[in-house]
Enzyme design. Structure first.
Site, PDB file in Angstrom:
ATOM      1  N   THR A   2       1.324  -1.458   0.223  1.00  0.00           N
ATOM      2  CA  THR A   2      -0.026   0.080   0.186  1.00  0.00           C
ATOM      3  C   THR A   2       0.643   1.103   0.348  1.00  0.00           C
ATOM      4  OG1 THR A   2      -1.807   0.794   1.244  1.00  0.00           O
ATOM      5  CG2 THR A   2      -0.543  -0.250   2.384  1.00  0.00           C
TER       6      THR A   2
ATOM      7  N   HIS B 134      -5.610  -1.373   4.570  1.00  0.00           N
ATOM      8  CA  HIS B 134      -5.165   0.062   4.980  1.00  0.00           C
ATOM      9  C   HIS B 134      -6.386   1.202   5.783  1.00  0.00           C
ATOM     10  CE1 HIS B 134      -3.534   3.733   2.617  1.00  0.00           C
ATOM     11  NE2 HIS B 134      -4.632   4.452   3.385  1.00  0.00           N
TER      12      HIS B 134
ATOM     13  N   CYS C  86      -3.422   7.170   7.731  1.00  0.00           N
ATOM     14  CA  CYS C  86      -4.151   5.781   7.480  1.00  0.00           C
ATOM     15  C   CYS C  86      -3.211   5.220   8.072  1.00  0.00           C
ATOM     16  CB  CYS C  86      -4.236   5.261   6.173  1.00  0.00           C
ATOM     17  SG  CYS C  86      -5.419   6.419   5.520  1.00  0.00           S
TER      18      CYS C  86
END
Lengths: 161, 201
Positions: free
Chosen positions: A23, A46, A29
């Site tokens: 990711t 995520h 996040c």
């Protein structure tokens, strides 16, 4: 040939060794990587926000730490992973800006990390390593084969977790 | 209950948001031209409603280095706003402002504070025109600057939008040749209605 699957914001993906997961550019996040070291099945979520129960717009379960991690674990189990063997590594949850007038947004990184840890604890999944907080973005690459999580940031050496 | 649902924005709302973007970005371009004493041509802004999964790719990929200026908005409406530039555009603006040669070096502290000031002026002029348009008091806070990966910077407005929807609203404007700027206005839920109400929707 192994493949690297890309996980977008508010998304999750799972794979089997030798494939990997990545990711890109995690900010506030949190990237939650979980694997079963025996079957070498693993996944990466995520998550953007800590708690689905506090928000009206909660139809996307992958957006939240509580529901996203739950769904990740359930998916891994359905693929043949054993929950009791699962191990986690987490990264992200930075504070990208300093803005006193917007405390909820600014602190959401910390809240995401805390909520992810709480959910993993509830599920009885140990956290082997983490690279969280501070004020910079992180790209994460995770291989269920070895359980190695590489964290890449701008102007910094790669971190191997 | 709020009237607006970003998961189902209709064409009329879209037009209004496009127009706000148009006037706001126009005002910002004028301010930029005055500050730098250069001619700034502006393209018609494009309003984009993006899925979270598309957010990173819109600005050249999640790992593209961006300069982001983020501030909160108070007054009759509350919320936050972000102005984004690609790193090369940021460098170009800073060298224009400071009358220095453009280099590939990392920005130093003075250049960063110059960039923060550029962001301050651009966002203030954007919000000024929104204030005039809606006849509401809108006061911006001191901005905060971050230079990092697009995904990381955009996670902040995405999270703000995440409280109310699964999409993010972005206004893209091109200032002059290759100087791309992006605005993200994030009114709090109740303020969305106030803005649209003030315009007569």
């Amino acid at each position: 040939m192994s493949e690297i699957l890309k996980v977008g914001m508010a998304d999750l993906k799972v794979c089997k060794s030798p494939d990997g997961l990545t990711t890109l550019g995690l900010g506030s996040c949190v990237g939650v990587a979980i694997r079963d070291p025996i079957t070498k099945i693993g996944g990466l979520a995520h998550v953007m926000l800590p708690d689905s129960t506090k928000i009206k717009s909660n139809s996307n379960r992958y957006k939240f730490a509580d529901t996203g991690i739950q769904d990740l674990v359930d998916t891994l189990v359905s693929m043949g992973a054993s929950k009791s063997r699962m191990q986690a590594k987490i990264a992200g949850g930075a504070q990208m800006f300093t803005l006193e007038t917007r405390p909820n947004t600014v602190r959401v990184g910390d809240m995401n990390v805390a909520a992810s840890k709480a959910k993993l604890k509830e599920l009885g999944i140990p956290i082997l390593a983490e690279d969280t907080g501070l004020n910079y973005g992180r790209t994460v690459i995770f291989y269920p084969e070895t359980g190695v999580m590489t964290v890449r940031s701008v102007g910094k050496e790669d971190k191997i977790l | 209950m709020s009237k607006i649902d970003l998961n189902a924005v209709n064409a009329e709302y879209f037009d209004v948001l496009q127009e706000i973007g148009n006037i706001g970005a126009g005002n910002a371009a004028t301010a930029l031209a005055h500050m730098l004493n250069i001619r700034v041509d502006m393209s018609v802004p494009q309003v984009k409603l993006l899925e979270f999964s598309e957010v990173g790719s819109i600005l050249g990929g999640e790992e593209q280095i961006l300069a982001g200026v983020y501030l909160s908005v108070n007054g009759d409406i509350t919320g936050s706003m972000m102005f984004l530039l690609k790193k090369e555009s940021a460098r170009k603006l800073v060298s224009l402002l400071m009358k220095t040669e453009e280099t590939d070096d990392e920005l130093n502290e003075i250049e960063k504070s110059a960039l923060q000031e550029i962001g301050n002026i651009i966002t203030a002029s954007y919000l000024n025109s929104l204030s005039t348009l809606t006849n509401m008091t809108i006061s911006p806070s001191v901005p905060s600057l971050s230079i990092d990966m697009a995904g990381a910077i955009l996670s902040v407005p995405a999270i703000e939008f995440g409280f109310m929807s699964d999409k993010l609203l972005l206004i893209q404007t091109e200032f002059s040749d290759g100087l791309d700027g992006f605005f993200i206005l994030i009114p709090d839920m109740e303020s969305y209605d106030k803005i649209l109400g003030a315009i007569g929707l």
